[in-house]
Scaffold this motif. Structure first.
Motif, mmCIF file in Angstrom:
data_model
loop_
_atom_site.group_PDB
_atom_site.id
_atom_site.type_symbol
_atom_site.label_atom_id
_atom_site.label_comp_id
_atom_site.label_asym_id
_atom_site.label_seq_id
_atom_site.Cartn_x
_atom_site.Cartn_y
_atom_site.Cartn_z
ATOM 1 N N ALA A 223 0.784 -1.564 -0.397
ATOM 2 C CA ALA A 223 0.441 -0.185 -0.383
ATOM 3 C C ALA A 223 0.727 1.003 -0.074
ATOM 4 C CB ALA A 223 -0.802 0.121 1.084
ATOM 5 N N ALA A 224 2.162 1.471 0.521
ATOM 6 C CA ALA A 224 2.514 2.748 1.479
ATOM 7 C C ALA A 224 3.588 2.527 -0.234
ATOM 8 C CB ALA A 224 3.860 2.324 1.705
ATOM 9 N N HIS A 225 4.106 1.642 -0.914
ATOM 10 C CA HIS A 225 4.974 1.583 -2.448
ATOM 11 C C HIS A 225 4.690 2.429 -2.790
ATOM 12 C CE1 HIS A 225 8.103 0.659 -4.871
ATOM 13 N NE2 HIS A 225 8.100 -0.534 -4.591
ATOM 14 N N GLU A 226 5.656 3.604 -3.816
ATOM 15 C CA GLU A 226 5.561 4.129 -4.372
ATOM 16 C C GLU A 226 5.605 4.108 -5.787
ATOM 17 O OE1 GLU A 226 7.774 8.096 -2.871
ATOM 18 O OE2 GLU A 226 6.735 7.490 -0.991
ATOM 19 N N ASP A 227 5.740 2.961 -6.315
ATOM 20 C CA ASP A 227 5.818 2.578 -7.892
ATOM 21 C C ASP A 227 4.730 1.886 -8.057
ATOM 22 O OD1 ASP A 227 6.538 3.230 -10.117
ATOM 23 O OD2 ASP A 227 7.900 1.501 -9.870
ATOM 24 N N VAL A 228 3.628 1.579 -6.870
ATOM 25 C CA VAL A 228 2.187 0.548 -7.643
ATOM 26 C C VAL A 228 1.229 1.873 -7.616
ATOM 27 C CG1 VAL A 228 0.139 -0.359 -5.797
ATOM 28 C CG2 VAL A 228 3.702 -0.864 -5.454
ATOM 29 N N ASP A 229 0.407 1.572 -8.719
ATOM 30 C CA ASP A 229 -0.264 2.670 -8.963
ATOM 31 C C ASP A 229 -1.929 2.793 -8.927
ATOM 32 O OD1 ASP A 229 1.830 4.367 -10.972
ATOM 33 O OD2 ASP A 229 1.804 2.094 -12.162
ATOM 34 N N GLY A 230 -1.872 0.540 -8.099
ATOM 35 C CA GLY A 230 -3.588 0.663 -7.531
ATOM 36 C C GLY A 230 -2.990 0.203 -6.899
ATOM 37 N N LEU A 231 -4.732 0.037 -5.884
ATOM 38 C CA LEU A 231 -3.850 -1.129 -4.955
ATOM 39 C C LEU A 231 -5.917 -1.397 -4.696
ATOM 40 C CD1 LEU A 231 -3.507 -2.466 -2.460
ATOM 41 C CD2 LEU A 231 -4.250 -0.338 -0.672
ATOM 42 N N ASP A 232 -6.220 -3.295 -4.826
ATOM 43 C CA ASP A 232 -7.133 -3.850 -5.108
ATOM 44 C C ASP A 232 -7.186 -4.027 -2.676
ATOM 45 O OD1 ASP A 232 -9.888 -5.767 -4.248
ATOM 46 O OD2 ASP A 232 -8.902 -6.439 -6.885
ATOM 47 N N LEU A 233 -8.630 -4.060 -2.247
ATOM 48 C CA LEU A 233 -8.250 -4.351 -0.554
ATOM 49 C C LEU A 233 -9.211 -5.455 -0.787
ATOM 50 C CD1 LEU A 233 -7.710 -0.452 0.503
ATOM 51 C CD2 LEU A 233 -6.148 -2.192 0.498
ATOM 52 N N THR A 234 -9.745 -5.714 -1.791
ATOM 53 C CA THR A 234 -10.883 -6.780 -1.177
ATOM 54 C C THR A 234 -10.524 -7.793 -0.424
ATOM 55 O OG1 THR A 234 -11.031 -7.336 -3.631
ATOM 56 C CG2 THR A 234 -11.917 -8.974 -2.702
#
Lengths: 284, 330
Positions: A223-234
Motif C-alpha cells: 500500500a505504501a510502495h510509491e511505484d504501485v499505481d493501484g490497490l485492490d483491497l478486497t
C-alpha cells in the motif's frame, strides 16, 4: 516391496518475474486444509519479495501494454486451456482448501475457467466500451482512450481460494496492467497452482507475480510502495481504511469492497483504467 | 629487524602498515621491470573468487547502510561516454553531480563528472569552482589503439581544457604480447603531460584474461605513477567484478606497504545498484581498511548507480519503497 517409492513432496513457491523462487527470507509456513489436515509448506513472502515483484511488474508493464489487445486475449485464453487440462488438480485443492464437496469444487473450477475465457474476450473490447468519440464545438475529433493504470497490487479474497483470485487478478491484467498479488493467507494453494499455469501461457515474465504470506505484514508494504499505481483491497476489508491511507501517500487508485458483487458488473474492469483524451484536426 | 615509522596505524586499517621512509623504486629498464613483476606471487584464483563472494553476503543495515549510501554518493564519478553526448546532457549531468537531490541539501556531491575530452571545457564551465572534479577519458579511449603522439595530444588537450583528472587506457595489445616496457613507458609519458592533473590508469581487466595479469598490470600502472588504478572502460564485455577489484585492492595494499605511496582504486562498468556499491565498500574495508573509504582513494565510475543510491537513501528516510522516476534520467 518394489512398488514402494518415496513421496515427492511439493513446496509451494512464489511467482516473481516468471520464476518460482523461495522467499528471499528463507521462511515458509504450513497451510492446513479446511478440516485441519497438513497440506503443504508455502513460502512466507517478505518485504523484499514484494520489492522484487514490483520491480518485475514495472518492467513488464510496458511490454504487456505494448502488446496488441488481441494478443493479450490470446494469452488469457491460453491460460484457460492450461487450467482446463489441470482442472481435476485444481478441484481437488479447492475441496481441500474450502471444505466443499467434490461436486461443488468442480462447479467452482468451471466458473473460474469460464471467467478466464470471459476476460480473454474483453481485452479488445475495453477500448470500444469504455472509450469513445466526444462531440466538440470545432473542426476536431476528440477521442477518449482507456489506458492501463500501470502496476496494480491485489490483495485477493481470503475465503475464495480460486474464484476470487481469478476475478481480482485477471480484471486489471485484461486491461493492460501488471499485478503483484497477495494470495489468500490461509488458502493460497489454488492460486499458486494457477500461477504455475500462467508460466506456460505465454504471459511475459512479470505480468502476474504472486506472493504468499502474512497479509498483515505485506499489505502495508504494498500500500505504501510509491511505484504501485493501484490497490485492490478486497482481501483486507478490516484494514481497508488504514491501507487506503497509506495508498493516498502516492495517490494510488484504490478499489474498496463495499458489499456489492463486483464481478457481476464491469467495476473491476473499470477500476484500474485511466482515460487519455486526444484531439485531432478533421481533414488533415 | 628494524622498525620503520608508520604513517597509518589504526585498528580500522586491517593491519596495513605504510612506512614513511620507503620510496617508489625507479624503473630504469624493461629487464628491471620484468624482475620486479616476477617477484610478485601468483593469485589464487579460486580463493580470490571465494573471498569476494563471501564478502558480498555481508549485510549492511539501518544507520550503517545510510552512511554507506552517503559515502558511495560522494565517490561517484558521474559518467557519460556515449557517441550521442551533447553539451546539454553534460550540463544536466554537472548540475546533478553538484546537487544530486535538488530537494535535499544534505546529500553529498558526487566526486567528479567523467566525459570525453571534447566536452571537458563545457563541463569545466558549468562546474566552475564547485568541489566536483572534471575527469576526462583520454589516450584513444576505449581501445587505446593510436600512436603515442596522438595519445599524448589527447591528454594535453583535455588538461588544457580544464580536466582535473585523466582516465587513460593501457595498451592491452602490447601488454598481452609481452611488451610491458612499452606499456610502462606510455604511462610514464602520460603522467608527465598530465601535470597537476590526477592520473587514473584503466587496466580493462575484462581483456587481461588472468588475475595474475591484473596484478602485474596494477603494478606497472602504480610504478608508472598512477594516482588511481581503474578496472574497466565499461565498453568491454566483462567489466568490474568483485574478485578483480579484490586483486587490485591487494595490489594497492602491497604497493603501499612496500613503497609508502597510497594509490586509489576506481571500479567502473556495470555497477547499477546500491547493493553492488555497498558490496564494493565492504570489499575495500575488509581488504585495505578505512583509509581507502574516501573519494580520494576509492571511486565508482557509473551513471545509473547514482539514481539507485538516491532512491535507497530516500527509502531509508521515508520507510516506503520509492518510485524510480522521482529522479532525473541524466
Amino acid at each position: 516391496m518394489s512398488d514402494r517409492r518415496l513421496d515427492v513432496r511439493k513446496t509451494y513457491k512464489l511467482l516473481i518475474n516468471g520464476a518460482f523462487p523461495r522467499s528471499e527470507s528463507g521462511r515458509s509456513y504450513e497451510v492446513a486444509s479446511a478440516k485441519g489436515a497438513f497440506l503443504g509448506n508455502v513460502a512466507l513472502g517478505s518485504r523484499k519479495d514484494v520489492r522484487d515483484a514490483v520491480v518485475a511488474a514495472r518492467a513488464a508493464q510496458t511490454k504487456w501494454w505494448g502488446a496488441t489487445a488481441y494478443n493479450r486475449g490470446q494469452v488469457l485464453y491460453r491460460l484457460a486451456e492450461m487450467a482446463e487440462s489441470r482442472r481435476d488438480e485444481l478441484a481437488e485443492h479447492v475441496t481441500l482448501a474450502e471444505g466443499v464437496s467434490a461436486k461443488s469444487a468442480q462447479v467452482v473450477v468451471s466458473r473460474a475457467i469460464d471467467r478466464v475465457v470471459w476476460y480473454a474476450g474483453w481485452t479488445d473490447k475495453i477500448a470500444q466500451v469504455m472509450g469513445g468519440t466526444n462531440p466538440v464545438a470545432g473542426p476536431f475529433f476528440n477521442f477518449s482512450v482507456p489506458v492501463a493504470s500501470g502496476v496494480v497490487a491485489v490483495i485477493v479474497d481470503q475465503n475464495s481460494s480460486l474464484g476470487g483470485f481469478v476475478d481480482a487478478v485477471l480484471a486489471p491484467v485484461c486491461a493492460g496492467n501488471t499485478v503483484v498479488v497477495l494470495a489468500s493467507e490461509r488458502r493460497p494453494i489454488p492460486a499458486v497452482l494457477l500461477g504455475e499455469m500462467t508460466a506456460t501461457s505465454d504471459f511475459p515474465p512479470g505480468v502476474i507475480n504472486i506472493i504468499t504470506g502474512r497479509t498483515s505484514e505485506l499489505a502495508p508494504v504494498l500500500a505504501a510502495h510509491e511505484d504501485v499505481d493501484g490497490l485492490d483491497l478486497t482481501g483486507a476489508p478490516e484494514e481497508a481504511n488504514e491501507l487506503a491511507l497509506l495508498a493516498a501517500g502516492s495517490i494510488k487508485r484504490v478499489l474498496r469492497p463495499d458489499g456489492r458483487d463486483l464481478d457481476a458488473s464491469l467495476r473491476r474492469l473499470r477500476a484500474f483504467i485511466e482515460t487519455s483524451t486526444v484531439w485531432h484536426t478533421i481533414g488533415q | 629487524m628494524t622498525t620503520v615509522p608508520l604513517r597509518i596505524v589504526r585498528e580500522t586499517d586491517r593491519g596495513v602498515r605504510i612506512p614513511l621512509a620507503a620510496t617508489v623504486p625507479t624503473v630504469e629498464s624493461e629487464a628491471q621491470l620484468r624482475a620486479l613483476l616476477a617477484s610478485l606471487s601468483g593469485v589464487d584464483a579460486v580463493g580470490a573468487e571465494a573471498r569476494a563472494a563471501r564478502l558480498a553476503t555481508r549485510s549492511i543495515k539501518k544507520s550503517t547502510k545510510l552512511a554507506a549510501i552517503n559515502l558511495a554518493i560522494s565517490m561517484v564519478d558521474l559518467t557519460t561516454l556515449e557517441g550521442a553526448d551533447t553539451p546539454g546532457r553534460v550540463s544536466s549531468l554537472c548540475t546533478k553531480a553538484m546537487r544530486p537531490d535538488p530537494r535535499d541539501a544534505s546529500v553529498p556531491h558526487a566526486a567528479a563528472v567523467c566525459v570525453y575530452p571534447d566536452l571537458v571545457a563545457h563541463a569545466r564551465a558549468v562546474l566552475a569552482d564547485s568541489p566536483v572534479k572534471v575527469a576526462s577519458v583520454a589516450t584513444a579511449f576505449p581501445s587505446g589503439r593510436a600512436s603515442l603522439h596522438v595519445k599524448l595530444l589527447d591528454v594535453t588537450e583535455a588538461v588544457a581544457a580544464g580536466a582535473d583528472e585523466i582516465d587513460m587506457v593501457i595498451d592491452r595489445g602490447a601488454f598481452l604480447s609481452g611488451r610491458i616496457g612499452q606499456v610502462f613507458d606510455e604511462i610514464v609519458a602520460v603522467r608527465e603531460v598530465c601535470g597537476a592533473a590526477h592520473l587514473k590508469v584503466i587496466l580493462e581487466t575484462g581483456e587481461l584474461v588472468t588475475y595474475d595479469n591484473v596484478r602485474r598490470a596494477s603494478w606497472i600502472a602504480m610504478l608508472g605513477g598512477a594516482d588511481f588504478i581503474k578496472t574497466s572502460t565499461g565498453k568491454a564485455a566483462v567489466s568490474a567484478t568483485g574478485s578483480t577489484a579484490l586483486v587490485m585492492l591487494e595490489a594497492v595494499r602491497d604497493f603501499a606497504e612496500q613503497t609508502g605511496r597510497v594509490v586509489g582504486v576506481k571500479v567502473a562498468g556495470g555497477i547499477r545498484t546500491t547493493k553492488d556499491a555497498i558490496r564494493y565498500l565492504v570489499l575495500v574495508n575488509e581488504t585495505v581498511g578505512a583509509t581507502w573509504l574516501s573519494p580520494d582513494y576509492f571511486r565508482f565510475g557509473a551513471s545509473s548507480l547514482l539514481n539507485d543510491l538516491l532512491m535507497q537513501r530516500l527509502k531509508q528516510h521515508r520507510g516506503a519503497y520509492v518510485r524510480p522516476d522521482e529522479f532525473s534520467g541524466d
